[in-house]
Write an enzyme that holds these catalytic residues in place. Structure first.
Site, PDB file in Angstrom:
ATOM      1  N   HIS A 133       0.832  -1.222   0.000  1.00 50.47           N
ATOM      2  CA  HIS A 133       0.000   0.000   0.000  1.00 50.47           C
ATOM      3  C   HIS A 133       0.858   1.262   0.000  1.00 50.47           C
ATOM      4  O   HIS A 133       0.528   2.249   0.650  1.00 50.47           O
ATOM      5  CB  HIS A 133      -0.944   0.025   1.210  1.00 50.47           C
ATOM      6  CG  HIS A 133      -2.033  -1.006   1.157  1.00 50.47           C
ATOM      7  ND1 HIS A 133      -3.268  -0.768   0.592  1.00 50.47           N
ATOM      8  CD2 HIS A 133      -2.061  -2.293   1.577  1.00 50.47           C
ATOM      9  CE1 HIS A 133      -4.014  -1.861   0.688  1.00 50.47           C
ATOM     10  NE2 HIS A 133      -3.303  -2.805   1.270  1.00 50.47           N
ATOM     11  N   ASP A 159      -0.887  -4.638   6.059  1.00 52.86           N
ATOM     12  CA  ASP A 159      -1.876  -5.500   5.416  1.00 52.86           C
ATOM     13  C   ASP A 159      -1.553  -5.732   3.945  1.00 52.86           C
ATOM     14  O   ASP A 159      -0.890  -4.924   3.303  1.00 52.86           O
ATOM     15  CB  ASP A 159      -3.277  -4.872   5.515  1.00 52.86           C
ATOM     16  CG  ASP A 159      -3.325  -3.479   4.920  1.00 52.86           C
ATOM     17  OD1 ASP A 159      -2.385  -2.708   5.169  1.00 52.86           O
ATOM     18  OD2 ASP A 159      -4.291  -3.159   4.206  1.00 52.86           O
ATOM     19  N   GLU A 160      -2.057  -6.829   3.461  1.00 49.14           N
ATOM     20  CA  GLU A 160      -2.099  -7.130   2.023  1.00 49.14           C
ATOM     21  C   GLU A 160      -0.803  -6.835   1.282  1.00 49.14           C
ATOM     22  O   GLU A 160      -0.812  -6.259   0.205  1.00 49.14           O
ATOM     23  CB  GLU A 160      -3.243  -6.337   1.369  1.00 49.14           C
ATOM     24  CG  GLU A 160      -4.595  -6.686   1.929  1.00 49.14           C
ATOM     25  CD  GLU A 160      -5.690  -5.760   1.433  1.00 49.14           C
ATOM     26  OE1 GLU A 160      -6.787  -6.267   1.158  1.00 49.14           O
ATOM     27  OE2 GLU A 160      -5.473  -4.541   1.351  1.00 49.14           O
ATOM     28  N   SER A 161       0.319  -7.252   1.851  1.00 48.46           N
ATOM     29  CA  SER A 161       1.602  -7.060   1.166  1.00 48.46           C
ATOM     30  C   SER A 161       1.860  -8.273   0.287  1.00 48.46           C
ATOM     31  O   SER A 161       2.807  -9.027   0.512  1.00 48.46           O
ATOM     32  CB  SER A 161       2.722  -6.890   2.198  1.00 48.46           C
ATOM     33  OG  SER A 161       2.743  -5.579   2.664  1.00 48.46           O
ATOM     34  N   GLU A 163      -2.000  -9.261   9.846  1.00 48.49           N
ATOM     35  CA  GLU A 163      -0.860  -9.953   9.243  1.00 48.49           C
ATOM     36  C   GLU A 163       0.446  -9.760  10.014  1.00 48.49           C
ATOM     37  O   GLU A 163       1.352 -10.599   9.931  1.00 48.49           O
ATOM     38  CB  GLU A 163      -0.629  -9.479   7.800  1.00 48.49           C
ATOM     39  CG  GLU A 163      -1.727  -9.875   6.818  1.00 48.49           C
ATOM     40  CD  GLU A 163      -2.791  -8.800   6.616  1.00 48.49           C
ATOM     41  OE1 GLU A 163      -3.187  -8.159   7.616  1.00 48.49           O
ATOM     42  OE2 GLU A 163      -3.223  -8.604   5.467  1.00 48.49           O
TER      43      GLU A 163
END
Ligand code: TNX
Length: 530
Positions: free
Chosen positions: A258, A345-347, A378
């Site tokens: 992000h 998050d969401e890496s 995470e």
């Protein structure tokens, strides 16, 4: 003769009308519902002579009194003086500790709010304001009998962390709208506002040592609008405004994923590879065995879409940590609260072992600057520092990993607490990747029973995030946030045994009347009789 009979009849009706018993205190539309309400006799009525009397000493005591007076003056038209000398509404600070508990006693002669802490007194004031007829929300004088039933309220919150989050990165949110949001949070006794200050689409906080972050990274938003950012002075203004309402700001810089807005601002932060032909590999998709430093780094392009999970900082690049250090230092220097949110998050394009290495190093930086890290769930796949917090949004196994490390979990399950989810398939904005979240669904859950193995002692509190991919203005905020924010407020404050959908859905309709008066464009859920 005839006339006097009429006068008699008329005055009789008026007297009867005035004597009409108002509903008992226990029926008052208070959200979040207090711990204990006992009905008493009599009632208290505001008159043009009513004043507020302060007892005790504390930096914010006068402000709390003034806050109450300011809310009572417009619709009543009364002066409502605030002093340490006299008054029928008494605010008494009985200690000088941090306490959110308070008590209210209402009799014919006076209203007394007591607390050992200023926050508790402020919450008592919020409760009191909800006891008056809903016309109190007007900004012009109303002819209403400003009477409230006698009795006693004893109250304290279940969770010490009751938060909401604004994603000011996907669409920039003006300071004015952030303050409006803070005002609304205060009514419902929230005490933490998490600001999601950076994402792929925008960087929203001035960093003096890396000025292009806002010059370039702050210049757009989802859909390609102008974006925007807060200067450090403006950020301090938000902090002060929130602090006056007993709300602490939690700043978030989301990383290592992000991060496109930063990668678009500074070429040298981009992962890449020096290929044998001297060319740079494509940004963000670099293999991990690249040589450093890069010879010809290229900045990525600004991004205005809503896909997630495709950007990453370079976890093996030392410059990355010098950068993060500056950002964390500058933000923590002007953030009085205990937390710094590191995202995490969401890496999806960061190698697992690199992700863990990155999170652990960034936690150390945050700790060096005296703050506690919070990260999306995470981060529990890394070794968390003692005291650090995992914010549960999606994966129970991550919450479990956090618990096993002795870390606390902040509960933001997307299926319940995400304010950006559509109510149903017809909602005009919002996403639905987690669920459709109608008002009853947002209300009917219990944080200590939601995720397997995560119970009260593992939970720091509850937070309701508003992601803004589809949110562009105040009307959009109103529509997604209200009434759901109040459901989360009650989940976070009120014990499970006290909560019921039946009770809440009746009480919320009174808040709807106030929102109508104030022009808050809330969602009129079909589950409620408004
Ligand atoms: C998931 S929740 C995200 C955000 C999106 C959101 C939209 C989380 C930690 N990451 O990047 O904005 O879904 O609902």
């Amino acid at each position: 003769m005839k006339k006097s009979i009429w006068t008699l009849l008329l005055s009789g009706t008026l007297v009867l009308g005035a004597c009409k018993k108002s509903p008992p205190l226990s029926d008052a539309a208070i959200i979040p519902l207090p711990l204990e309400i006992s009905n008493g006799s009599g009632s208290f009525a505001l008159t043009p002579e009513t004043g507020i009397k302060l007892i005790g000493s504390g930096d914010h005591l006068t402000k709390v009194g003034e806050h109450l007076a300011e809310k009572l003056r417009p619709a009543t038209g009364f002066d409502i003086p605030v002093s340490f000398d006299a008054g029928q509404i008494v605010l008494e600070l009985t200690g000088n500790e941090f306490s959110e508990a308070y008590q209210i006693e209402i009799s014919d002669a006076e209203i007394k709010i007591t607390s050992a802490g200023e926050a508790g007194l402020f919450y008592g004031v919020q409760t009191l304001l909800q006891l008056f007829p809903h016309e109190i929300a007007n900004s012009t004088v109303q002819s209403v009998n400003w009477e409230i039933p006698g009795g006693t309220i004893k109250d304290e919150p279940t969770f010490g962390y009751r938060g909401s989050m604004l994603d000011v990165a996907r669409h920039f949110i003006s300071i004015e709208d952030v303050k409006y949001y803070i005002d609304q949070m205060a009514v419902y006794k929230f005490n933490y506002l998490h600001l999601h200050l950076s994402d792929d689409q925008g960087w929203r906080i001035e960093i003096k040592s890396w000025p292009k972050l806002t010059e370039i990274g702050g210049s757009t938003e989802v859909g390609g609008g102008d974006g925007g950012f807060y200067t450090q002075e403006q950020y301090k203004e938000i902090i002060a405004y929130a602090a006056d309402r007993f709300i602490t700001i939690v700043p978030e810089i989301d990383m290592p994923g992000h991060t496109n807005s930063a990668l678009a601002s500074y070429a040298e932060l981009n992962p890449g590879v020096n290929l044998p032909n001297g060319k740079l590999d494509s940004v963000n998709k670099a293999p991990l065995d690249y040589e450093m430093p890069l010879k010809n780094p290229q900045a990525s392009e600004l991004y205005t879409g809503i896909e997630v999970g495709w950007s990453t900082f370079a976890p093996k690049l030392e410059l990355t940590y010098a950068f993060v250090d500056s950002v964390v230092r500058e933000i923590t220097e002007i953030t009085p609260g205990p937390y710094f949110h590191i995202g995490g998050d969401e890496s999806h394009v960061t190698e697992k072992e690199d992700y863990v290495y990155f999170v652990e190093r960034v936690q150390d930086i945050v700790s060096k600057y005296g703050k506690t890290s919070i990260g999306w769930d995470e981060v529990a796949t890394a070794k968390m520092l003692p005291g650090n917090v995992a914010q549960f949004w999606a994966l129970e196994e991550n919450a479990k990993l956090a618990k096993e490390q002795g870390s606390k979990v902040l509960m933001s399950p997307a299926k319940k607490a995400y304010l950006d989810m559509q109510y149903d398939s017809t909602s005009r904005i919002g996403l639905h990747w987690a669920a459709y979240v109608e008002l009853d669904s947002a209300y009917l859950w219990e944080p200590t029973e939601y995720a397997a193995g995560i119970s009260a002692e593992n939970i720091l509190g509850v937070e309701a995030p508003l992601w803004t991919e589809t949110v562009t203005n105040r009307a959009d905020i109103d529509y997604l946030v209200f009434p759901r924010l109040t459901a989360i407020a009650e989940v976070a404050w009120t014990k499970k045994e006290r909560r019921s959908w039946e009770g809440y859905s009746k009480r919320i309709s009174v808040h709807g009347k106030k929102w109508d008066i104030q022009g808050v464009g809330f969602y009129k859920s079909p589950k409620v009789i408004w």
